[in-house]
Design a protein around this motif. Structure first.
Motif, PDB file in Angstrom:
ATOM      1  N   HIS A 181      -9.487   2.392  -5.721  1.00  0.00           N
ATOM      2  CA  HIS A 181      -9.689   1.162  -4.611  1.00  0.00           C
ATOM      3  C   HIS A 181     -10.643   1.790  -3.450  1.00  0.00           C
ATOM      4  CE1 HIS A 181      -5.820  -0.504  -6.249  1.00  0.00           C
ATOM      5  NE2 HIS A 181      -6.639  -0.697  -7.000  1.00  0.00           N
ATOM      6  N   ASP A 241       0.843  -1.169   0.044  1.00  0.00           N
ATOM      7  CA  ASP A 241       0.039  -0.056  -0.116  1.00  0.00           C
ATOM      8  C   ASP A 241       0.930   1.170  -0.060  1.00  0.00           C
ATOM      9  OD1 ASP A 241      -2.183  -1.620   0.056  1.00  0.00           O
ATOM     10  OD2 ASP A 241      -2.616  -1.232   2.337  1.00  0.00           O
ATOM     11  N   VAL A 291      -5.205   4.477  -5.928  1.00  0.00           N
ATOM     12  CA  VAL A 291      -5.452   4.772  -4.515  1.00  0.00           C
ATOM     13  C   VAL A 291      -7.172   5.085  -4.264  1.00  0.00           C
ATOM     14  CG1 VAL A 291      -5.028   5.729  -2.238  1.00  0.00           C
ATOM     15  CG2 VAL A 291      -3.041   4.881  -3.585  1.00  0.00           C
ATOM     16  N   SER A 337      -1.283   1.076 -12.357  1.00  0.00           N
ATOM     17  CA  SER A 337      -0.279   1.230 -11.536  1.00  0.00           C
ATOM     18  C   SER A 337       1.060   0.357 -12.109  1.00  0.00           C
ATOM     19  CB  SER A 337      -0.330   0.610  -9.970  1.00  0.00           C
ATOM     20  OG  SER A 337       0.920   0.823  -9.468  1.00  0.00           O
ATOM     21  N   GLU A 358       0.267   9.944  -4.190  1.00  0.00           N
ATOM     22  CA  GLU A 358      -0.346  10.340  -3.030  1.00  0.00           C
ATOM     23  C   GLU A 358       0.873  10.604  -1.844  1.00  0.00           C
ATOM     24  OE1 GLU A 358      -3.442  10.578  -2.608  1.00  0.00           O
ATOM     25  OE2 GLU A 358      -4.321   9.683  -4.637  1.00  0.00           O
ATOM     26  N   SER A 397       1.625   6.457  -7.021  1.00  0.00           N
ATOM     27  CA  SER A 397       0.339   7.041  -7.482  1.00  0.00           C
ATOM     28  C   SER A 397       0.255   8.832  -7.255  1.00  0.00           C
ATOM     29  CB  SER A 397      -1.054   6.554  -6.741  1.00  0.00           C
ATOM     30  OG  SER A 397      -0.837   5.065  -7.340  1.00  0.00           O
ATOM     31  N   ARG A 438       0.771   4.104  -2.791  1.00  0.00           N
ATOM     32  CA  ARG A 438       0.625   5.654  -2.602  1.00  0.00           C
ATOM     33  C   ARG A 438       1.422   6.353  -3.142  1.00  0.00           C
ATOM     34  NH1 ARG A 438      -3.711   6.674   0.635  1.00  0.00           N
ATOM     35  NH2 ARG A 438      -2.734   8.748   1.094  1.00  0.00           N
TER      36      ARG A 438
END
Length: 609
Positions: free
Chosen positions: A585, A302, A582, A502, A311, A309, A306
């Protein structure tokens, strides 16, 4: 890792012009049609070298709850997640003689994953496995695919070395009729397609390719019977042989140094050089990744998603060249965000200016690495990549550039002739040179979108007899969340179409598998059929179009490759969720928690036995 030096405005102008000129050297008028499929007289390039040619079986005629088409990680994860939801009658069908997908087919020397194995390999928490390498070799990945399949009993009813030839919805019985090339006919209440987007090897349409009398094969069907050795090397069969390699993408980057160790001479035919960043692979253990903590792999995966992406993450758990260059992946992914954290629309011009500066600095750093490593100035210049970072998939190696310092490796640049000019009985004509070869290896990758239901090669007839291919030809792709389409009940499609993407696609596939399994479980619980309404599809297409990134200009300016349809730019229309994986999902989780609006309808057929 040190920050690269930022270029001046004048340098940026000169660099953009250099990129344009280099692109023009490589653009071909035939675009993607310059390649040919490994079919008909070229079918031997795609023959399964690992299958038992004597294997036979009786045709299967039966019924199951779910058929999964495809046995790569997508199909394996779908099977595992369905098992966790309690599905018992489950069948995976794949044309390989074993499960594993690309990791079953690709066993060429030097093969490794280019994503950290602790985030690339799925279900590590569930299987209790800790990868042995930071970037796992292919065999370790293949063995993990088998590990998952065995743990979740996916071999029980699998049909391997088998190709699905048609999917037909039978409305009276509420089932799909699935036929194969081995005479099988089975019924399934649900079908999950996980056929991948890069599964069929492709060949360049070079004149005379059929004339070559030496030995030839594609890297996805490596011929160890000829070369000797294993993926770890020892290719003793190539001693004294003149070997040509066509292609310098991710596969070529890994295989060329291995060939250089054992072949008499290696000729590398290059149209466009890849970016090749530091690999720094190393052994890893449980202590290195904190595998004693519950959920360690999920947390690490995860965290990686992040960061790549775009984030926020408090810590970078992976800390490699992917996460370092995450800001430059915005153009590679369909997740370029047009809004800031507060929801305000971003200043596009300011972002583009900052992006161009950072991109140029990174590419200057990569070109400087070539100059530092390759001793011959002319060869070094030909190996330098002149395009933006996200125009081609980044590659990583610490042995590729040093291979060109060997006396038995020669780089043949084919940009000015738009590739190899001709293949003869005894070799290759390229760059106006005639080179005699004993062996010609194609590291030319896979055809994009030519397999499964998205290509039309697998006929899919829905509720009214309409073929999915015809429906999409008339109105374009229509889905809800990329998984389901009106008129095609209980058909769940895994892949990147109108979904999320991704660089770590196994993470995407696992999230898709969780979603598909949850939909099937919900339908079973409600006694319902999975089929979105037209209104639900319309609403999703509107979401995809809102804030859709304007990437067309970027990819149109890129050097030719499969990202931009060989220089033709990205396809028109919304193809992926615009706010990143992210957010996507999270959207799916929230949607599942609100009773799956717009997708379940009552069954109109008798309950199944």
């Amino acid at each position: 890792m040190t920050s690269p030096q930022l270029p001046s405005p004048d340098e940026l102008v000169a660099l953009k012009e250099r990129y344009r000129l280099e692109r023009e050297r490589r653009v071909r008028p035939d675009g993607a049609s310059q390649y040919r499929p490994t079919e008909a007289e070229f079918g031997y390039y795609a023959t399964d070298p690992y299958a038992d040619p004597e294997e036979t079986r009786e045709a299967v005629t039966d019924a199951v709850d779910v058929v999964v088409v495809g046995g790569g990680f997508g199909g394996i994860l779908a099977g595992a997640r369905l098992r966790k939801e309690g599905v018992k009658r489950l069948r995976i069908i794949d044309n390989g003689a074993d499960l594993g997908g690309t990791w079953y087919w690709n066993r060429y020397p030097g093969i490794h994953c280019d994503i950290e194995s602790q985030v690339y390999l799925p279900l590590l928490d569930e299987t209790g496995y800790v990868p042995e390498w930071k970037y796992a070799p292919g065999d370790e990945i293949r063995r993990h695919a088998v590990r998952i399949a065995e743990q979740y009993r996916l071999y029980d009813d699998a049909l391997l070395s088998t190709t699905v030839t048609s999917l037909t919805w039978d409305d009276p019985s509420g089932t799909w009729i699935v036929t194969t090339d081995r005479g099988d006919t089975c019924r399934a209440t649900y079908v999950v397609t996980a056929t991948g987007t890069l599964s069929e090897p492709k060949l360049p349409g070079i004149p005379g390719i059929e004339d070559f009398k030496g030995h030839t094969f594609h890297t996805s069907r490596w011929d160890y019977g000829y070369t000797g050795g294993t993926p770890d090397g020892g290719l003793t069969g190539l001693a004294g042989k003149r070997v040509g390699v066509v292609g310098t993408g991710a596969t070529g980057i890994q295989v060329i140094p291995m060939l250089a160790e054992d072949a008499g001479h290696v000729y590398v035919f290059q149209r466009t050089p890849s970016t090749v960043d530091v690999r720094a692979n190393c052994r890893t253990g449980a202590d290195d990744v904190g595998a004693d903590r519950e959920g360690w792999a999920r947390a690490r995966r995860d965290n990686f998603l992040r960061i790549v992406s775009g984030e926020h993450a408090d810590h970078d758990l992976v800390a490699d060249r992917w996460t370092e260059s995450a800001g430059l992946l915005e153009k590679l992914l369909p997740s370029f965000r047009r809004r800031d954290a507060a929801g305000a629309r971003a200043d596009g011009a300011a972002f583009e200016a900052a992006y161009e500066t950072a991109d140029a600095a990174k590419m200057n750093e990569l070109r400087a690495r070539v100059a530092r490593t390759v001793t011959d100035p002319d060869t070094a210049e030909k190996l330098k990549p002149w395009y933006r970072y996200a125009c081609k998939r980044p590659t990583f190696s610490d042995s590729y550039y040093p291979a060109f310092n060997r006396d038995n490796v020669t780089l043949i640049d084919t940009a000015d002739t738009h590739g190899i000019e001709r293949i003869t009985e005894h070799g290759v004509i390229a760059g106006h040179l005639t080179i005699e070869l004993d062996c010609l290896i194609f590291a030319t990758g896979f055809s994009v979108g030519t397999s499964g239901i998205h290509s039309g090669k697998l006929p899919v007839h829905g509720r009214t007899g309409t073929e999915l291919r015809d429906a999409r030809a008339r109105q374009g792709p229509r889905t809800l969340h990329g998984f389901t389409s009106n008129g095609f009940p209980n058909l769940l499609q895994m892949g990147s179409l109108q979904n999320a993407s991704s660089v770590n696609f196994t993470h995407i596939l696992d999230e898709q598998a969780v979603h598909a399994a949850a939909l099937i479980a919900a339908a079973e619980s409600a006694g319902a059929v999975i089929e979105p309404s037209r209104e639900a599809e319309d609403a999703w297409l509107t979401v995809l179009a809102e804030d859709a990134p304007d990437h067309e200009w970027f990819h149109a300016e890129c050097t030719p490759g499969y990202y931009n349809r060989e220089g033709r730019g990205r396809p028109n229309g919304p193809t992926a969720y615009p706010h990143g994986a992210v957010a996507f999902h999270a959207l799916l989780r929230d949607w599942r928690e609100t009773s799956l609006p717009g997708i379940l309808r009552p069954r109109t057929t008798p309950d199944r036995p």
